[in-house]
Design a protein around this motif. Structure first.
Motif, PDB file in Angstrom:
ATOM      1  N   CYS B   2       0.805  -1.221   0.000  1.00  0.00           N
ATOM      2  CA  CYS B   2       0.000   0.000   0.000  1.00  0.00           C
ATOM      3  C   CYS B   2       0.836   1.269   0.000  1.00  0.00           C
ATOM      4  N   GLU B   3       2.030   1.178  -0.501  1.00  0.00           N
ATOM      5  CA  GLU B   3       2.808   2.395  -0.662  1.00  0.00           C
ATOM      6  C   GLU B   3       2.144   3.279  -1.717  1.00  0.00           C
ATOM      7  N   ALA B   4       2.590   4.517  -1.781  1.00  0.00           N
ATOM      8  CA  ALA B   4       1.992   5.468  -2.712  1.00  0.00           C
ATOM      9  C   ALA B   4       3.088   6.267  -3.417  1.00  0.00           C
ATOM     10  N   ASN B   5       2.731   6.865  -4.526  1.00  0.00           N
ATOM     11  CA  ASN B   5       3.661   7.755  -5.204  1.00  0.00           C
ATOM     12  C   ASN B   5       3.342   9.197  -4.837  1.00  0.00           C
ATOM     13  N   ALA B   6       4.406   9.955  -4.593  1.00  0.00           N
ATOM     14  CA  ALA B   6       4.228  11.356  -4.218  1.00  0.00           C
ATOM     15  C   ALA B   6       4.545  12.243  -5.415  1.00  0.00           C
ATOM     16  N   TYR B   7       3.612  13.113  -5.738  1.00  0.00           N
ATOM     17  CA  TYR B   7       3.753  14.055  -6.839  1.00  0.00           C
ATOM     18  C   TYR B   7       3.818  15.466  -6.278  1.00  0.00           C
ATOM     19  N   LEU B   8       4.542  16.292  -6.990  1.00  0.00           N
ATOM     20  CA  LEU B   8       4.652  17.688  -6.583  1.00  0.00           C
ATOM     21  C   LEU B   8       3.967  18.561  -7.631  1.00  0.00           C
ATOM     22  N   ARG B   9       2.993  19.330  -7.174  1.00  0.00           N
ATOM     23  CA  ARG B   9       2.287  20.234  -8.075  1.00  0.00           C
ATOM     24  C   ARG B   9       3.229  21.332  -8.544  1.00  0.00           C
ATOM     25  N   ASP B  10       3.373  21.420  -9.847  1.00  0.00           N
ATOM     26  CA  ASP B  10       4.256  22.428 -10.449  1.00  0.00           C
ATOM     27  C   ASP B  10       3.442  23.158 -11.504  1.00  0.00           C
ATOM     28  N   GLY B  11       2.818  24.245 -11.093  1.00  0.00           N
ATOM     29  CA  GLY B  11       1.946  24.977 -12.012  1.00  0.00           C
ATOM     30  C   GLY B  11       0.742  24.123 -12.359  1.00  0.00           C
ATOM     31  N   GLU B  12       0.632  23.766 -13.619  1.00  0.00           N
ATOM     32  CA  GLU B  12      -0.504  22.946 -14.060  1.00  0.00           C
ATOM     33  C   GLU B  12      -0.196  21.460 -13.990  1.00  0.00           C
ATOM     34  N   LYS B  13       1.087  21.138 -13.829  1.00  0.00           N
ATOM     35  CA  LYS B  13       1.494  19.735 -13.892  1.00  0.00           C
ATOM     36  C   LYS B  13       1.758  19.160 -12.509  1.00  0.00           C
ATOM     37  N   ASP B  14       1.647  17.843 -12.420  1.00  0.00           N
ATOM     38  CA  ASP B  14       2.046  17.135 -11.215  1.00  0.00           C
ATOM     39  C   ASP B  14       3.256  16.274 -11.584  1.00  0.00           C
ATOM     40  N   VAL B  15       4.381  16.586 -10.970  1.00  0.00           N
ATOM     41  CA  VAL B  15       5.637  15.935 -11.304  1.00  0.00           C
ATOM     42  C   VAL B  15       5.958  14.897 -10.230  1.00  0.00           C
ATOM     43  N   LEU B  16       6.305  13.687 -10.674  1.00  0.00           N
ATOM     44  CA  LEU B  16       6.631  12.630  -9.720  1.00  0.00           C
ATOM     45  C   LEU B  16       7.823  13.047  -8.873  1.00  0.00           C
ATOM     46  N   PHE B  17       7.648  13.018  -7.556  1.00  0.00           N
ATOM     47  CA  PHE B  17       8.720  13.411  -6.649  1.00  0.00           C
ATOM     48  C   PHE B  17       9.378  12.189  -6.026  1.00  0.00           C
ATOM     49  N   MET B  18       8.578  11.211  -5.635  1.00  0.00           N
ATOM     50  CA  MET B  18       9.138  10.031  -4.974  1.00  0.00           C
ATOM     51  C   MET B  18       8.164   8.868  -5.138  1.00  0.00           C
ATOM     52  N   GLU B  19       8.723   7.714  -5.487  1.00  0.00           N
ATOM     53  CA  GLU B  19       7.900   6.522  -5.651  1.00  0.00           C
ATOM     54  C   GLU B  19       7.888   5.696  -4.369  1.00  0.00           C
TER      55      GLU B  19
END
Lengths: 65, 65
Positions: B2-19
């Motif tokens: 049940c791990e999750a991926n963390a995304y970072l909101r960058d303007g309009e995009k969500d960029v993968l920060f950590m898997e």
């Protein structure tokens, strides 16, 4: 299923606040939690620790100073 | 798992920060994330939204005002 249980730190104890939580988001001065059945709860608290593999979210109340 | 991926909101995009994030906790002015392999990352951000069933954590940077 990867829902988690949310506990509220109360002194030395962690008290179950909400089961089967799916989504968490900031809401006003606290958090909005929604469970897998769509039930919402609001709490003036912040996330103190979250361990997804243990399905455990620990909240702590935000104190009014 | 049940791990999750963390995304970072960058303007309009969500960029993968950590898997494969397992634990999240507050750390100084931001967050400490630890993945299932024990790797730690720190980021000056807050949780904007989290959907556990989707294994998705969305972060947003804390702006310096």
């Amino acid at each position: 299923m990867c829902e988690a249980n949310a506990y509220l730190r109360d002194g030395e104890k962690d008290v179950l606040f909400m089961e089967s939580v799916d989504t968490i988001e900031p809401y006003e001065n606290g958090l909005k939690l929604v469970d897998i059945f769509g039930k919402q709860q609001f709490i003036k608290a912040r996330i103190k620790e979250m361990t997804l593999l243990n399905h455990r979210i620990l909240l702590e109340k935000i104190s009014n100073i």
